[in-house]
Design a protein around this motif. Sequence first.
Motif, PDB file in Angstrom:
ATOM      1  N   ALA A 128       0.813  -1.218   0.000  1.00 24.60           N
ATOM      2  CA  ALA A 128       0.000   0.000   0.000  1.00 24.60           C
ATOM      3  C   ALA A 128       0.849   1.272   0.000  1.00 24.60           C
ATOM      4  CB  ALA A 128      -0.931  -0.002   1.220  1.00 24.60           C
ATOM      5  N   GLY A 129       2.174   1.115   0.024  1.00 29.77           N
ATOM      6  CA  GLY A 129       3.063   2.272   0.025  1.00 29.77           C
ATOM      7  C   GLY A 129       3.106   2.992   1.358  1.00 29.77           C
ATOM      8  N   LEU A 130       2.792   2.288   2.442  1.00 36.63           N
ATOM      9  CA  LEU A 130       2.719   2.902   3.764  1.00 36.63           C
ATOM     10  C   LEU A 130       3.955   2.663   4.629  1.00 36.63           C
ATOM     11  CD1 LEU A 130      -0.972   1.871   4.549  1.00 36.63           C
ATOM     12  CD2 LEU A 130      -0.140   4.128   3.807  1.00 36.63           C
ATOM     13  N   LEU A 131       4.730   1.637   4.312  1.00 30.92           N
ATOM     14  CA  LEU A 131       5.877   1.268   5.145  1.00 30.92           C
ATOM     15  C   LEU A 131       7.056   2.181   4.855  1.00 30.92           C
ATOM     16  CD1 LEU A 131       6.513  -0.892   7.293  1.00 30.92           C
ATOM     17  CD2 LEU A 131       7.542  -2.243   5.482  1.00 30.92           C
ATOM     18  N   ASP A 132       7.660   2.742   5.912  1.00 25.88           N
ATOM     19  CA  ASP A 132       8.775   3.672   5.756  1.00 25.88           C
ATOM     20  C   ASP A 132      10.135   3.011   5.936  1.00 25.88           C
ATOM     21  OD1 ASP A 132       7.242   6.192   5.464  1.00 25.88           O
ATOM     22  OD2 ASP A 132       6.571   5.703   7.504  1.00 25.88           O
ATOM     23  N   GLU A 133      10.249   2.124   6.934  1.00 23.92           N
ATOM     24  CA  GLU A 133      11.550   1.552   7.265  1.00 23.92           C
ATOM     25  C   GLU A 133      11.409   0.093   7.674  1.00 23.92           C
ATOM     26  OE1 GLU A 133      13.447   4.038  10.225  1.00 23.92           O
ATOM     27  OE2 GLU A 133      13.199   5.840   9.007  1.00 23.92           O
ATOM     28  N   ILE A 134      12.521  -0.640   7.559  1.00 17.29           N
ATOM     29  CA  ILE A 134      12.568  -2.050   7.958  1.00 17.29           C
ATOM     30  C   ILE A 134      13.852  -2.263   8.754  1.00 17.29           C
ATOM     31  CG2 ILE A 134      12.669  -4.449   7.185  1.00 17.29           C
ATOM     32  CD1 ILE A 134      11.349  -3.483   4.536  1.00 17.29           C
ATOM     33  N   LEU A 135      13.706  -2.795   9.960  1.00 18.34           N
ATOM     34  CA  LEU A 135      14.847  -3.187  10.784  1.00 18.34           C
ATOM     35  C   LEU A 135      14.823  -4.706  10.891  1.00 18.34           C
ATOM     36  CD1 LEU A 135      17.235  -2.822  12.718  1.00 18.34           C
ATOM     37  CD2 LEU A 135      15.557  -2.445  14.559  1.00 18.34           C
ATOM     38  N   THR A 136      15.845  -5.341  10.341  1.00 18.25           N
ATOM     39  CA  THR A 136      15.932  -6.800  10.368  1.00 18.25           C
ATOM     40  C   THR A 136      17.106  -7.214  11.233  1.00 18.25           C
ATOM     41  OG1 THR A 136      15.168  -6.780   8.076  1.00 18.25           O
ATOM     42  CG2 THR A 136      16.001  -8.866   8.925  1.00 18.25           C
ATOM     43  N   ASN A 157       9.668  -5.992  -6.977  1.00 15.91           N
ATOM     44  CA  ASN A 157      10.976  -5.475  -6.621  1.00 15.91           C
ATOM     45  C   ASN A 157      10.778  -4.251  -5.746  1.00 15.91           C
ATOM     46  OD1 ASN A 157      13.557  -4.439  -6.545  1.00 15.91           O
ATOM     47  ND2 ASN A 157      13.979  -4.848  -8.705  1.00 15.91           N
ATOM     48  N   VAL A 158      11.211  -4.337  -4.512  1.00 13.81           N
ATOM     49  CA  VAL A 158      11.088  -3.224  -3.579  1.00 13.81           C
ATOM     50  C   VAL A 158      12.490  -2.701  -3.306  1.00 13.81           C
ATOM     51  CG1 VAL A 158      10.349  -2.511  -1.276  1.00 13.81           C
ATOM     52  CG2 VAL A 158       9.051  -4.271  -2.514  1.00 13.81           C
ATOM     53  N   LYS A 159      12.730  -1.461  -3.673  1.00 18.34           N
ATOM     54  CA  LYS A 159      14.052  -0.873  -3.460  1.00 18.34           C
ATOM     55  C   LYS A 159      14.178  -0.378  -2.027  1.00 18.34           C
ATOM     56  CE  LYS A 159      14.877   0.377  -8.190  1.00 18.34           C
ATOM     57  NZ  LYS A 159      16.192   0.346  -8.735  1.00 18.34           N
ATOM     58  N   LEU A 160      15.339  -0.665  -1.451  1.00 13.64           N
ATOM     59  CA  LEU A 160      15.640  -0.265  -0.083  1.00 13.64           C
ATOM     60  C   LEU A 160      16.965   0.478  -0.049  1.00 13.64           C
ATOM     61  CD1 LEU A 160      14.867  -3.679   1.657  1.00 13.64           C
ATOM     62  CD2 LEU A 160      13.321  -1.722   1.447  1.00 13.64           C
ATOM     63  N   GLU A 161      17.074   1.428   0.858  1.00 17.24           N
ATOM     64  CA  GLU A 161      18.328   2.135   1.084  1.00 17.24           C
ATOM     65  C   GLU A 161      18.826   1.751   2.475  1.00 17.24           C
ATOM     66  OE1 GLU A 161      19.970   6.671   1.881  1.00 17.24           O
ATOM     67  OE2 GLU A 161      17.907   6.383   1.249  1.00 17.24           O
ATOM     68  N   GLN A 162      20.041   1.239   2.543  1.00 16.74           N
ATOM     69  CA  GLN A 162      20.596   0.839   3.835  1.00 16.74           C
ATOM     70  C   GLN A 162      20.919   2.078   4.658  1.00 16.74           C
ATOM     71  OE1 GLN A 162      23.455  -2.473   3.986  1.00 16.74           O
ATOM     72  NE2 GLN A 162      24.781  -1.053   5.094  1.00 16.74           N
ATOM     73  N   LEU A 163      20.403   2.091   5.895  1.00 17.54           N
ATOM     74  CA  LEU A 163      20.659   3.202   6.801  1.00 17.54           C
ATOM     75  C   LEU A 163      21.773   2.883   7.785  1.00 17.54           C
ATOM     76  CD1 LEU A 163      16.980   4.298   7.577  1.00 17.54           C
ATOM     77  CD2 LEU A 163      18.580   5.287   5.909  1.00 17.54           C
ATOM     78  N   SER A 164      21.807   1.627   8.276  1.00 19.15           N
ATOM     79  CA  SER A 164      22.868   1.249   9.209  1.00 19.15           C
ATOM     80  C   SER A 164      22.986  -0.268   9.317  1.00 19.15           C
ATOM     81  CB  SER A 164      22.620   1.843  10.604  1.00 19.15           C
ATOM     82  OG  SER A 164      21.519   1.227  11.226  1.00 19.15           O
ATOM     83  N   VAL A 165      24.159  -0.692   9.766  1.00 24.44           N
ATOM     84  CA  VAL A 165      24.422  -2.097  10.067  1.00 24.44           C
ATOM     85  C   VAL A 165      25.227  -2.121  11.359  1.00 24.44           C
ATOM     86  CG1 VAL A 165      25.599  -4.221   9.344  1.00 24.44           C
ATOM     87  CG2 VAL A 165      24.509  -2.780   7.629  1.00 24.44           C
ATOM     88  N   SER A 166      24.829  -2.983  12.276  1.00 24.13           N
ATOM     89  CA  SER A 166      25.597  -3.158  13.507  1.00 24.13           C
ATOM     90  C   SER A 166      25.548  -4.626  13.909  1.00 24.13           C
ATOM     91  CB  SER A 166      25.065  -2.263  14.631  1.00 24.13           C
ATOM     92  OG  SER A 166      23.728  -2.589  14.942  1.00 24.13           O
ATOM     93  N   HIS A 167      26.476  -5.010  14.764  1.00 23.18           N
ATOM     94  CA  HIS A 167      26.589  -6.414  15.161  1.00 23.18           C
ATOM     95  C   HIS A 167      26.510  -6.543  16.675  1.00 23.18           C
ATOM     96  CE1 HIS A 167      28.878  -5.976  11.369  1.00 23.18           C
ATOM     97  NE2 HIS A 167      28.284  -7.108  11.073  1.00 23.18           N
ATOM     98  N   VAL A 168      25.833  -7.583  17.116  1.00 21.19           N
ATOM     99  CA  VAL A 168      25.858  -8.021  18.505  1.00 21.19           C
ATOM    100  C   VAL A 168      26.144  -9.516  18.449  1.00 21.19           C
ATOM    101  CG1 VAL A 168      24.350  -6.213  19.421  1.00 21.19           C
ATOM    102  CG2 VAL A 168      23.336  -8.310  18.537  1.00 21.19           C
ATOM    103  N   PRO A 169      26.519 -10.160  19.540  1.00 25.50           N
ATOM    104  CA  PRO A 169      26.899 -11.576  19.461  1.00 25.50           C
ATOM    105  C   PRO A 169      25.846 -12.506  18.870  1.00 25.50           C
ATOM    106  CG  PRO A 169      27.607 -10.655  21.556  1.00 25.50           C
ATOM    107  CD  PRO A 169      26.768  -9.599  20.869  1.00 25.50           C
ATOM    108  N   TRP A 175      19.274  -1.955   9.126  1.00 22.51           N
ATOM    109  CA  TRP A 175      18.183  -0.994   9.073  1.00 22.51           C
ATOM    110  C   TRP A 175      18.115  -0.403   7.671  1.00 22.51           C
ATOM    111  CZ3 TRP A 175      16.655   1.248  14.225  1.00 22.51           C
ATOM    112  CH2 TRP A 175      15.451   1.979  14.152  1.00 22.51           C
ATOM    113  N   HIS A 176      16.925  -0.450   7.071  1.00 20.31           N
ATOM    114  CA  HIS A 176      16.711   0.082   5.720  1.00 20.31           C
ATOM    115  C   HIS A 176      15.576   1.082   5.689  1.00 20.31           C
ATOM    116  CE1 HIS A 176      18.696  -3.766   4.558  1.00 20.31           C
ATOM    117  NE2 HIS A 176      19.188  -3.013   3.588  1.00 20.31           N
TER     118      HIS A 176
END
Length: 180
Positions: A128-136, A157-169, A175-176
């Motif tokens: 519906a074009g309502l989703l702004d961001e995805i954190l996986t 095809n849904v285009k995403l822009e990577q905002l950040s990547v971080s690591h925990v154990p 985050w996109h």
Amino acid sequence: MGKLLYSVTMSLDGFIAGPGGDMSWLTEHLGPNPMVDDLIGRIGALLVGNRTFGGDDPYKGVEEREGKAFGGGWEGPQFVLTHHPRPASADITFVDDLAEAVTAAKAAAGDKYVNVLGADVARQCLAAGLLDEILTLVAPVLLGDGVRLFDHPGGSNVKLEQLSVSHVPHAVNIWHRVVR
């Protein structure tokens, strides 16, 4: 008004729940995660799918956390998208229309995030074009079968822009932003 965010933990092979919606796999992959801790304070409302709302709980059997959003780490208004609305309770409103649910959740959230829980609701919001961001949060496990992060037979095809990547154990946080 706040943004619509889909946050989810996923196995490395793309499943967010095991067969039949089983969430027990997730329990061993829950742990300290500064990104999640920070996010919880920025959530103003939840938009939850009915299956997720009534489904398996990774905190099942943990008395002080079972049945609570983010294992008890968050409290506030929840909007449950369902074909069969029931009377509302203190913080839970059942809604049968996606646009109405999103509007109500955003109003309740103010300038904070509306956090989407549930693969099908997230897919509907995306379509519906309502989703702004995805954190996986990608957990180091292969499930082999279950509920996919994004399942759209015939594809899109849904285009995403990577905002950040971080690591925990126990996870990699990715985050996109959804590109429109």
